[in-house]
Scaffold this active site. Structure first.
Site, PDB file in Angstrom:
ATOM      1  N   CYS A   2       0.842  -1.197   0.000  1.00  0.00           N
ATOM      2  CA  CYS A   2       0.000   0.000   0.000  1.00  0.00           C
ATOM      3  C   CYS A   2       0.881   1.253   0.000  1.00  0.00           C
ATOM      4  CB  CYS A   2      -0.902   0.131   1.219  1.00  0.00           C
ATOM      5  SG  CYS A   2      -2.035  -1.207   1.479  1.00  0.00           S
ATOM      6  N   ARG A  27       3.891  -0.054  -4.936  1.00  0.00           N
ATOM      7  CA  ARG A  27       3.699  -0.563  -3.575  1.00  0.00           C
ATOM      8  C   ARG A  27       2.461  -1.453  -3.450  1.00  0.00           C
ATOM      9  NH1 ARG A  27       6.844   1.907   0.073  1.00  0.00           N
ATOM     10  NH2 ARG A  27       5.502   1.172   1.732  1.00  0.00           N
ATOM     11  N   ASN A 100      -1.188   2.424   5.777  1.00  0.00           N
ATOM     12  CA  ASN A 100      -0.372   1.318   5.268  1.00  0.00           C
ATOM     13  C   ASN A 100       0.182   0.584   6.480  1.00  0.00           C
ATOM     14  OD1 ASN A 100       1.492  -0.354   3.943  1.00  0.00           O
ATOM     15  ND2 ASN A 100       3.098   1.177   4.127  1.00  0.00           N
ATOM     16  N   GLY A 101      -0.022  -0.722   6.524  1.00  0.00           N
ATOM     17  CA  GLY A 101       0.477  -1.509   7.649  1.00  0.00           C
ATOM     18  C   GLY A 101      -0.568  -2.522   8.072  1.00  0.00           C
ATOM     19  N   GLU A 473      17.531 -17.255  -8.598  1.00  0.00           N
ATOM     20  CA  GLU A 473      17.096 -15.882  -8.874  1.00  0.00           C
ATOM     21  C   GLU A 473      16.419 -15.797 -10.248  1.00  0.00           C
ATOM     22  OE1 GLU A 473      16.453 -13.304  -7.389  1.00  0.00           O
ATOM     23  OE2 GLU A 473      16.520 -11.688  -8.835  1.00  0.00           O
ATOM     24  N   GLU A 480       7.687 -14.400 -11.249  1.00  0.00           N
ATOM     25  CA  GLU A 480       6.965 -13.180 -10.916  1.00  0.00           C
ATOM     26  C   GLU A 480       6.718 -12.287 -12.128  1.00  0.00           C
ATOM     27  OE1 GLU A 480       8.844 -10.399  -8.199  1.00  0.00           O
ATOM     28  OE2 GLU A 480      10.823 -10.828  -8.979  1.00  0.00           O
ATOM     29  N   LYS A 589       6.042  -4.078  -4.249  1.00  0.00           N
ATOM     30  CA  LYS A 589       7.497  -3.901  -4.189  1.00  0.00           C
ATOM     31  C   LYS A 589       8.037  -4.097  -2.776  1.00  0.00           C
ATOM     32  CE  LYS A 589      11.485  -2.459  -5.932  1.00  0.00           C
ATOM     33  NZ  LYS A 589      12.185  -3.453  -6.783  1.00  0.00           N
TER      34      LYS A 589
HETATM   35  C1  AGP Z   1      12.149  -9.546  -6.172  1.00  0.00           C
HETATM   36  O1  AGP Z   1      12.031  -9.448  -7.540  1.00  0.00           O
HETATM   37  C2  AGP Z   1      10.911  -9.484  -5.416  1.00  0.00           C
HETATM   38  N1  AGP Z   1      10.066  -8.440  -5.805  1.00  0.00           N
HETATM   39  C3  AGP Z   1      11.009  -9.736  -3.920  1.00  0.00           C
HETATM   40  O2  AGP Z   1      11.381 -11.065  -3.769  1.00  0.00           O
HETATM   41  C4  AGP Z   1      11.958  -8.851  -3.067  1.00  0.00           C
HETATM   42  O3  AGP Z   1      13.279  -9.114  -3.398  1.00  0.00           O
HETATM   43  C5  AGP Z   1      11.697  -9.127  -1.583  1.00  0.00           C
HETATM   44  O4  AGP Z   1      10.385  -8.770  -1.274  1.00  0.00           O
HETATM   45  C6  AGP Z   1      12.673  -8.415  -0.657  1.00  0.00           C
HETATM   46  O5  AGP Z   1      12.593  -7.036  -0.766  1.00  0.00           O
HETATM   47  P1  AGP Z   1      13.706  -6.097  -0.142  1.00  0.00           P
HETATM   48  O6  AGP Z   1      14.974  -6.357  -0.841  1.00  0.00           O
HETATM   49  O7  AGP Z   1      13.194  -4.708  -0.356  1.00  0.00           O
HETATM   50  O8  AGP Z   1      13.804  -6.442   1.319  1.00  0.00           O
END
Ligand code: AGP
Length: 594
Positions: A2, A27, A100-101, A473, A480, A589
């Site tokens: 959010c 987000r 948000n939360g 990776e 995704e 994200k």
């Molecule tokens: C990666 O492509 C993803 N969107 C997701 O796995 C991401 O890496 C994960 O949520 C961790 O996020 P961060 O690095 O902001 O902690």
């Protein structure tokens, strides 16, 4: 997850809020909404339509009013429909909030408020917030006091913006969820994240935990929480001026942020090599004394931790282990005195990582964070922060932040074992290899490969050692972004089960370096004998490659260039399959909920 945003200034609020929402869409984007105040009146609009459509509708209304709030949602409590979309309002409709939360005591608060006569219209925990404030007003408190009481009532995480129809102001509060305030000339842009207001101002005020603030035409004020007389005091914190690099937010001529961010990697890497982050030397001092080192991260950042397990600290003889943030609680009791945690997170706001770090700190561990957001919650909790300096990464899929994480681990390794002198050299080779892999010819070749793979029901990926990390990776990117079923295996594990999945035409992508070629060739023959089509990523083609992408070896840094073709491939397949590469389905994200 959010995004919350607000505006108070001289201009019409609605167009500014809609633009901010667009920049916060990364987000979460299940639904969205906005409220604009005008002379005691309230215009509240909420929708499950795509943001672009919502924007067109709202702009055509020409809503008057120079104060407002907006929200883009990633559902946690309640389905994605217009009733659950924010802003949420009090019973009388005068108090409106975006949140948000996650409120852990949301159900309890809701039950109490319902007993007190409040009517709820959504399934969200967030709706309790305007009702709580309304209840305090009913009990005779002032608006400031009612808002300042929230930290005592709410359990969980929150970034809250709240307005009252009769008050020309925005209230702001945060705990464990990000919230900052952009400061323009007599205008204010409170928001979850800096990109929301970056084209409008590069001055930002950071908000500390549980600090109730009110923004009005005279500035930003802190509400006195503990003084019986109540009242406000001006916030004495000066805005921070953001540097140029952080402020580059445009998509330029690219169709998507993801492509732009993939192609930026030669320069993000070069910047890190040429001007290594200053805190590296301080990190060395902490790490050399460590009894053990835990690398903690989620998703792509966890993959970077796995790379670290292979490449980092070996020369210096350090005991390094990678842990998934959300699994750390099962390992926390094994933390030895004197352990150091290195937490990797692009956003610095991932709830699982923050939770793991807090638990490690509770056991006495020192924390070094490696993050792209130096003012994030994670950074603020850490003993030392190593910035990734990748610039804003707005596509949901992590690309340039991943390669920067690998590079920082290698730079740190170089600090610990300077006699090795291989890491920096290998990073330069990685940079050169990325330049080749992102050339027009290489991209056209990858687009061809994308057409072959886009129609397959599943893809298998294989590698040994650090190349298994690349396989993991790459599988995550294919899932995704491209929406493909993709599974990664250790190269040597195929015979121990996965071979049973191989049928005629099954695509297997293999990653390897020069040293691993012979063993990979053997594994490829075994796969081909069972009908697999072998795609290869390495310096030299295997005899059995169906299609090969040349990625030059870069010593220890080889996994950096080798992930690039798979990032590009995922992007191309997403386009072929009609998916939006920047906004994968059901994802956000930064995952700020546990
Ligand atoms: C990666 O492509 C993803 N969107 C997701 O796995 C991401 O890496 C994960 O949520 C961790 O996020 P961060 O690095 O902001 O902690």
């Amino acid at each position: 997850m959010c995004g919350v945003t607000g505006y108070l200034g001289q201009r019409a609020a609605a167009p500014i809020l809609l633009d901010s929402l667009k920049r916060l869409e990364y987000r979460g984007y299940d639904s969205c909404g906005l409220v604009v105040l005008n002379d005691g009146g309230v215009a509240l609009r909420r929708s499950v339509e795509p943001l672009d459509r919502f924007r067109t509708v709202i702009l055509s209304e020409n809503l008057p009013g120079t104060v407002g709030l907006a929200h883009t949602r990633w559902a946690t409590h309640g389905v994605a429909d217009a009733l659950n979309a924010h802003p949420h309002s009090s019973c009388d409709g005068t108090i409106l909030a975006v949140h948000n939360g996650v409120l852990e005591n949301g159900d309890e608060l809701r039950a109490t408020l319902i007993r007190q006569g409040h009517r709820f219209t959504s399934d969200t925990d967030s709706e309790t917030i305007p009702h709580l404030v309304e209840q305090s007003l009913r009990e005779g408190q002032t608006m400031d006091a009612a808002f300042a009481a929230l930290p005592r009532r709410l359990v969980g995480s929150y970034a809250v913006l709240l307005v009252h129809a009769k008050t020309d102001a925005i209230y702001a509060l945060r705990r464990d969820s990000p919230l900052v305030i952009g400061v323009g000339d007599n205008e204010y842009f409170p928001a979850s994240d800096i990109p929301s207001f970056l084209p409008l101002t590069s001055r930002v005020v950071y908000i500390t935990q549980d600090e109730p603030l009110v923004i009005d035409r005279t500035g930003i004020h802190r509400i006195r929480q503990h003084s019986p007389a109540g009242g406000r005091e001006p916030l004495d914190r000066l805005p921070v001026i953001l540097d140029q690099n952080v402020t580059s937010l445009s998509k330029d001529s690219f169709e998507h942020y993801m492509l732009k961010e993939i192609l930026e990697q030669a320069s993000t890497l070069e910047r890190l090599i040429e001007v290594p982050p200053e805190p590296l030397a301080k990190a060395r001092a902490l790490l050399q004394k460590a009894s053990s080192i835990k690398l903690i991260g989620a998703g792509t950042s966890y993959h970077a931790c796995l790379f670290g397990e292979h490449a980092f600290g070996v020369g210096a003889g350090l005991d390094v282990e990678a842990c998934v943030s959300s699994e750390f609680e099962f390992r926390a009791s094994l933390l030895r005195p004197g352990a150091v945690v290195v937490a990797l997170s692009q956003s610095g706001e991932t709830a699982d990582t923050i939770h793991a770090v807090r638990s490690a700190q509770g056991r006495g561990a020192k924390v070094i964070s490696v993050t792209n957001s130096e003012m994030s919650t994670l950074a603020q909790m850490s003993d030392l922060v190593i910035p990734l300096r990748s610039g804003p990464e707005l596509a949901v899929a992590a690309t340039k932040s991943y390669t920067s994480q690998l590079a920082v681990l290698l730079l740190l390794d170089q600090e610990l074992a300077p006699w090795a002198v291989t890491d920096v050299r290998s990073l330069w080779k990685a940079r050169d290899s990325i330049l080749n892999l992102t050339s027009t010819a290489a991209r056209a070749h990858i687009a061809e490969l994308a057409h072959e793979l886009a129609v397959r029901p599943e893809v298998f990926l294989m590698g040994r050692g650090p190349h298994y990390v690349t396989a993991l990776e790459a599988a995550l990117k294919l899932k995704e972004v491209a929406g493909l079923r993709a599974e990664a295996f250790h190269g040597g594990e195929m015979k121990h089960g996965p071979l049973a999945l191989i049928e005629e035409g099954a695509p297997v992508v293999m990653f390897y370096d020069r040293a691993g070629m012979t063993r990979t060739e053997i594994a490829a023959s075994e796969l081909i004998a069972r009908g697999a089509l072998v795609f290869t990523v390495g310096e030299q083609r295997l005899r059995s490659s169906h299609l090969h992408v040349r990625a030059d070896d870069a010593g220890k840094a080889t996994p950096i260039p080798q992930i690039i073709p798979l990032q590009l491939l995922s992007y191309e397949i997403a386009k072929i399959r009609g998916r939006d590469p920047d906004h994968p389905r059901n994802l956000a994200k930064s995952v700020t909920v546990i």
